[in-house]
Scaffold this motif. Structure first.
Motif, PDB file in Angstrom:
ATOM      1  N   PHE A 273       6.251 -36.327 -46.288  1.00  0.00           N
ATOM      2  CA  PHE A 273       7.886 -36.348 -45.180  1.00  0.00           C
ATOM      3  C   PHE A 273       7.942 -35.170 -44.048  1.00  0.00           C
ATOM      4  O   PHE A 273       8.150 -34.975 -43.474  1.00  0.00           O
ATOM      5  CB  PHE A 273       8.666 -36.779 -45.957  1.00  0.00           C
ATOM      6  CG  PHE A 273       9.151 -38.774 -46.087  1.00  0.00           C
ATOM      7  CD1 PHE A 273       7.735 -39.427 -45.498  1.00  0.00           C
ATOM      8  CD2 PHE A 273      10.127 -39.363 -46.301  1.00  0.00           C
ATOM      9  CE1 PHE A 273       8.614 -40.338 -45.815  1.00  0.00           C
ATOM     10  CE2 PHE A 273      10.485 -40.019 -46.411  1.00  0.00           C
ATOM     11  CZ  PHE A 273       9.259 -40.969 -46.082  1.00  0.00           C
TER      12      PHE A 273
ATOM     13  N   SER B  78       8.690 -35.669 -40.754  1.00  0.00           N
ATOM     14  CA  SER B  78       9.683 -35.383 -39.865  1.00  0.00           C
ATOM     15  C   SER B  78       9.785 -34.185 -38.905  1.00  0.00           C
ATOM     16  O   SER B  78      10.955 -34.341 -38.541  1.00  0.00           O
ATOM     17  CB  SER B  78      11.373 -35.670 -40.889  1.00  0.00           C
ATOM     18  OG  SER B  78      10.406 -34.382 -41.342  1.00  0.00           O
TER      19      SER B  78
ATOM     20  N   SER C  65       2.729 -42.059 -47.698  1.00  0.00           N
ATOM     21  CA  SER C  65       3.247 -41.443 -48.599  1.00  0.00           C
ATOM     22  C   SER C  65       2.995 -41.570 -49.407  1.00  0.00           C
ATOM     23  O   SER C  65       2.401 -41.920 -50.218  1.00  0.00           O
ATOM     24  CB  SER C  65       4.595 -42.100 -48.078  1.00  0.00           C
ATOM     25  OG  SER C  65       4.895 -43.405 -49.539  1.00  0.00           O
TER      26      SER C  65
ATOM     27  N   GLU D 209      15.731 -47.031 -46.830  1.00  0.00           N
ATOM     28  CA  GLU D 209      16.637 -45.834 -47.438  1.00  0.00           C
ATOM     29  C   GLU D 209      15.381 -44.866 -47.637  1.00  0.00           C
ATOM     30  O   GLU D 209      16.020 -46.033 -49.538  1.00  0.00           O
ATOM     31  CB  GLU D 209      17.838 -45.932 -47.697  1.00  0.00           C
ATOM     32  CG  GLU D 209      17.999 -43.918 -47.124  1.00  0.00           C
ATOM     33  CD  GLU D 209      19.657 -43.778 -46.911  1.00  0.00           C
ATOM     34  OE1 GLU D 209      20.429 -43.104 -48.272  1.00  0.00           O
ATOM     35  OE2 GLU D 209      20.410 -44.732 -46.127  1.00  0.00           O
TER      36      GLU D 209
ATOM     37  N   THR E 258      13.969 -41.941 -49.598  1.00  0.00           N
ATOM     38  CA  THR E 258      14.021 -40.403 -50.940  1.00  0.00           C
ATOM     39  C   THR E 258      12.396 -39.903 -50.933  1.00  0.00           C
ATOM     40  O   THR E 258      11.715 -40.460 -52.446  1.00  0.00           O
ATOM     41  CB  THR E 258      14.895 -39.926 -51.283  1.00  0.00           C
ATOM     42  OG1 THR E 258      16.570 -40.151 -50.632  1.00  0.00           O
ATOM     43  CG2 THR E 258      14.987 -38.301 -51.539  1.00  0.00           C
TER      44      THR E 258
ATOM     45  N   THR F  84      14.814 -37.070 -46.750  1.00  0.00           N
ATOM     46  CA  THR F  84      15.332 -38.883 -46.999  1.00  0.00           C
ATOM     47  C   THR F  84      15.224 -39.569 -45.453  1.00  0.00           C
ATOM     48  O   THR F  84      15.337 -38.396 -44.425  1.00  0.00           O
ATOM     49  CB  THR F  84      17.140 -39.495 -47.115  1.00  0.00           C
ATOM     50  OG1 THR F  84      16.712 -38.744 -49.021  1.00  0.00           O
ATOM     51  CG2 THR F  84      16.967 -41.123 -47.050  1.00  0.00           C
ATOM     52  N   LEU F  85      14.680 -40.748 -45.281  1.00  0.00           N
ATOM     53  CA  LEU F  85      14.184 -41.227 -43.685  1.00  0.00           C
ATOM     54  C   LEU F  85      14.444 -42.488 -44.085  1.00  0.00           C
ATOM     55  O   LEU F  85      14.741 -42.770 -44.978  1.00  0.00           O
ATOM     56  CB  LEU F  85      12.746 -40.496 -43.542  1.00  0.00           C
ATOM     57  CG  LEU F  85      12.380 -39.617 -43.218  1.00  0.00           C
ATOM     58  CD1 LEU F  85      10.393 -39.250 -42.963  1.00  0.00           C
ATOM     59  CD2 LEU F  85      13.469 -38.838 -42.480  1.00  0.00           C
ATOM     60  N   GLN F  86      14.255 -42.896 -42.889  1.00  0.00           N
ATOM     61  CA  GLN F  86      15.220 -44.389 -42.213  1.00  0.00           C
ATOM     62  C   GLN F  86      13.525 -45.327 -42.249  1.00  0.00           C
ATOM     63  O   GLN F  86      12.456 -45.112 -41.503  1.00  0.00           O
ATOM     64  CB  GLN F  86      15.607 -45.004 -41.832  1.00  0.00           C
ATOM     65  CG  GLN F  86      16.923 -44.236 -41.893  1.00  0.00           C
ATOM     66  CD  GLN F  86      17.824 -45.577 -42.484  1.00  0.00           C
ATOM     67  OE1 GLN F  86      17.824 -46.467 -42.628  1.00  0.00           O
ATOM     68  NE2 GLN F  86      18.607 -44.168 -43.528  1.00  0.00           N
TER      69      GLN F  86
ATOM     70  N   PRO G 181       4.842 -42.672 -38.638  1.00  0.00           N
ATOM     71  CA  PRO G 181       6.167 -42.137 -38.858  1.00  0.00           C
ATOM     72  C   PRO G 181       6.317 -42.295 -36.373  1.00  0.00           C
ATOM     73  O   PRO G 181       5.493 -42.257 -35.679  1.00  0.00           O
ATOM     74  CB  PRO G 181       6.151 -41.249 -38.268  1.00  0.00           C
ATOM     75  CG  PRO G 181       4.312 -40.571 -38.517  1.00  0.00           C
ATOM     76  CD  PRO G 181       3.973 -42.484 -38.866  1.00  0.00           C
TER      77      PRO G 181
ATOM     78  N   SER H 198      15.205 -40.168 -33.145  1.00  0.00           N
ATOM     79  CA  SER H 198      16.025 -40.034 -34.287  1.00  0.00           C
ATOM     80  C   SER H 198      14.145 -40.083 -35.232  1.00  0.00           C
ATOM     81  O   SER H 198      13.510 -41.110 -34.173  1.00  0.00           O
ATOM     82  CB  SER H 198      17.153 -40.925 -35.021  1.00  0.00           C
ATOM     83  OG  SER H 198      16.090 -42.365 -34.775  1.00  0.00           O
ATOM     84  N   VAL H 199      14.370 -40.075 -36.243  1.00  0.00           N
ATOM     85  CA  VAL H 199      13.104 -40.667 -36.821  1.00  0.00           C
ATOM     86  C   VAL H 199      12.617 -41.744 -37.388  1.00  0.00           C
ATOM     87  O   VAL H 199      13.614 -41.542 -38.555  1.00  0.00           O
ATOM     88  CB  VAL H 199      12.389 -39.144 -38.084  1.00  0.00           C
ATOM     89  CG1 VAL H 199      10.912 -39.519 -38.575  1.00  0.00           C
ATOM     90  CG2 VAL H 199      12.160 -37.468 -37.709  1.00  0.00           C
ATOM     91  N   GLU H 200      11.774 -42.491 -37.365  1.00  0.00           N
ATOM     92  CA  GLU H 200      11.906 -43.471 -38.207  1.00  0.00           C
ATOM     93  C   GLU H 200      10.609 -43.645 -38.131  1.00  0.00           C
ATOM     94  O   GLU H 200       9.410 -43.996 -37.493  1.00  0.00           O
ATOM     95  CB  GLU H 200      12.321 -45.048 -36.626  1.00  0.00           C
ATOM     96  CG  GLU H 200      12.399 -46.074 -37.138  1.00  0.00           C
ATOM     97  CD  GLU H 200      12.797 -46.927 -36.585  1.00  0.00           C
ATOM     98  OE1 GLU H 200      14.643 -47.346 -36.439  1.00  0.00           O
ATOM     99  OE2 GLU H 200      12.264 -47.663 -36.083  1.00  0.00           O
TER     100      GLU H 200
END
Length: 572
Positions: free
Chosen positions: A464, A468, A493, A514, A516, A523-525, A550, A560-562
């Protein structure tokens, strides 16, 4: 759940030291290019910056010089050009591109796009005879069709036409007796054997434009039609490598400019700003279906007229008509899909489905076939009644060559044609059960007796901390446009913990997670589109691993990162 298969990473290794810095890209981007076979900084640079200077010359394509010679001679003799296209996006854009070029050079010309229901695909003799009687027989120039139409080309020549075939489909054993044929698949020794029909049209018209300009002093700026080339190439799902990548990347810039009224209004009707920059997926899933709807449920001429007009008012009217037709198509598609699903369930143990509905719309069955393949991961033929015969459309999985499979069923069919993963066919109704048995048997011969499990190609593991990092995400955007031959990168991941699961969408068909990362606490969505029935509430609190892509979400102007979920697995 899919079987995750890591791409060539272990064999290819990482990109040599220093190349990423030389190219000015993040290391992960250089590693991806290296794994995809780009083995020098120069090749990587061309991929990342696919300028028009890298386009091949027209002489590189099989039969192109002969086609240009034939066209030039006929035009200088004052002969009228009849452009015969196809009713799909590739054929419509190719025909529009050709007519735009002819009109620039003041060549008397017209376009005929066949009606899917009354004429079918390709050249047909009754319509050729009608057009010859009404307009006379000058030059017959095909785009995205003609390579298999032996009898129709023979008749066209009898009627007095000079015939030039430009096509990109697989050539049959017997070629039509045209005066000239240009098709990149006539030889593998060319820069891009997988050009779309509109790509062939582009190179042919570019060469003719140059030739005619030598005497008239007028040359059309061929960059003006790159929007059509990108649209048709993307819609035809050809490999986005080599020359196709150059054409599409530059064509998307023209689509963003929206100087063509038809595309500006079509973007507006699709919910975009007329000057929005669109990705390949947005073109394929938003613009292309509206154009295809013209050929499926109405007349392909509607889309051709929209792309050709200089009037924004006329373009807006036609774009709204296409949108209404597309809405109608979607409703019809949903009805047929549900009925086809019931038949597929009833045919459970077959490894290949042959599904039939008498009243299924022949303009929609190809889309439904694709959806059934997605659902069951098996080759599918979907047929409907068409006069005294059955007409069908087939789609396949990567492991099975559909065209080769139909070749082994040819004695059961009246005719067929297509590619490795998509084909069309026609047959007598009384042989339907025989085809079901034969199709299933051919698949078992190739793939064995067990149903296939879909696999997912994963490029690498990405923590991440990288997912991110906006510098990394911007670097990944340089790899666009994504599609066949240049898939969107997928990463695995590290172990994650699901903190929250939430359904959203009109029918709550999408899922937002959500998550982590355990090792870093980041933490990302993550969003899973149309996967609400596959990701249960019970996933909340679980340890999982994601396969994801990503990206940057710029909703309401806030970046924002998604993460887009491609697959997931529960960890012990």
């Amino acid at each position: 759940m899919k079987i995750w298969k890591f791409r060539n990473g272990s064999e290819a290794g990482g990109c040599p030291p220093g190349w990423a810095e030389k190219l000015g890209v993040p290391q992960v981007v250089a590693d991806l290019l290296w794994q995809r076979g780009l083995d020098s900084p120069a090749r990587m640079d061309t991929f990342l910056s696919p300028g028009l200077r890298h386009l091949a010359t027209p002489d590189c394509w099989p039969g192109m010089r002969e086609a240009v010679d034939t066209l030039e001679q006929g035009i200088r003799e004052g002969r009228r050009v009849l452009i015969w296209g196809d009713y799909d996006v590739d054929g419509i854009t190719g025909a529009t591109l050709m007519l735009q070029t002819m009109r620039f050079h003041e060549v008397p010309s017209s376009v005929h796009l066949p009606d899917r229901r009354t004429e079918g695909y390709g050249l047909n003799i009754p319509e050729l005879e009608r057009l010859a009687a009404e307009e006379g027989s000058g030059i017959l120039l095909t785009v995205d069709c003609g390579i298999s139409d032996v009898k129709a080309v023979e008749r066209a020549k009898e009627l007095g036409f000079t015939v030039v075939v430009s096509d990109h489909h697989m050539p049959p054993a017997e070629l039509p007796p045209a005066h000239a044929i240009t098709n990149p698949r006539l030889s593998e020794d060319n820069p891009c054997p997988h050009l779309a029909g509109v790509g062939v049209a582009f190179f042919l018209m570019a060469a003719l434009n140059s030739r005619l300009g030598e005497t008239s002093g007028k040359r059309m700026d061929m960059r003006r039609v790159l929007d059509l080339v990108a649209l048709g190439t993307l819609a035809d799902m050809v490999s986005l490598t080599g020359q196709n990548r150059i054409l599409v990347k530059n064509g998307l810039l023209k689509i963003a400019e929206a100087k063509r009224p038809g595309l500006a209004e079509l973007k507006g009707a699709s919910g975009f700003s007329p000057v929005a920059a669109l990705g390949a997926g947005q073109v394929v899933f938003n613009l292309a279906p509206r154009i295809n709807a013209a050929g499926r449920l109405g007349s392909p001429t509607l889309a051709h007229d929209m792309l050709l007009t200089d009037s924004h008012d006329e373009a807006a009217r036609l774009a709204q008509t296409l949108t209404s037709l597309n809405d109608e198509r979607r409703a019809e598609e949903e009805r047929i899909y549900k009925e086809a699903l019931e038949q597929a369930e009833a045919a459970g143990n077959r490894l290949g489905f042959v599904l039939y509905g008498k009243d299924w719309h022949q303009g929609v069955i190809g889309i439904v076939a694709s959806r059934i393949v997605e659902t069951y991961y098996r080759p599918v033929l979907i047929l409907c009644a068409d006069g005294d015969t059955l007409k069908g459309s087939g789609r396949s999985v990567p492991e099975f060559d559909l065209h080769a499979g139909l070749t082994r069923c040819a004695d059961v069919l009246l005719g067929f044609g297509g590619h490795r993963q998509a084909a069309g066919l026609r047959m007598a109704p009384e042989r339907l059960e025989e085809l079901r048995d034969r199709f299933d048997a051919v698949i078992r011969e190739d793939l064995g007796d067990k149903p296939l499990t879909p696999s997912l190609k994963v490029d690498a593991e990405m923590p991440f901390s990288q997912a991110s990092d906006f510098t990394v995400l911007k670097g990944l955007e340089l790899l666009q446009p994504f599609g066949i031959g240049n898939p969107e990168p997928v990463f695995a991941s590290q172990p994650l913990r699901v903190k929250k699961r939430k359904a959203f969408g009109h029918s709550r068909e999408h899922i937002s997670l959500e998550v982590t990362e355990e090792s870093s606490g980041i933490t990302l969505q993550a969003k899973a589109w149309r996967q609400a029935d596959q990701i249960p509430d019970a996933i909340q609190g679980k340890r999982i691993r994601l396969a994801y892509t990503p990206g940057i979400n710029a909703y309401n102007g806030i970046a924002s990162v998604e993460l887009r979920v491609r697959d997931w697995e529960i960890l012990g």
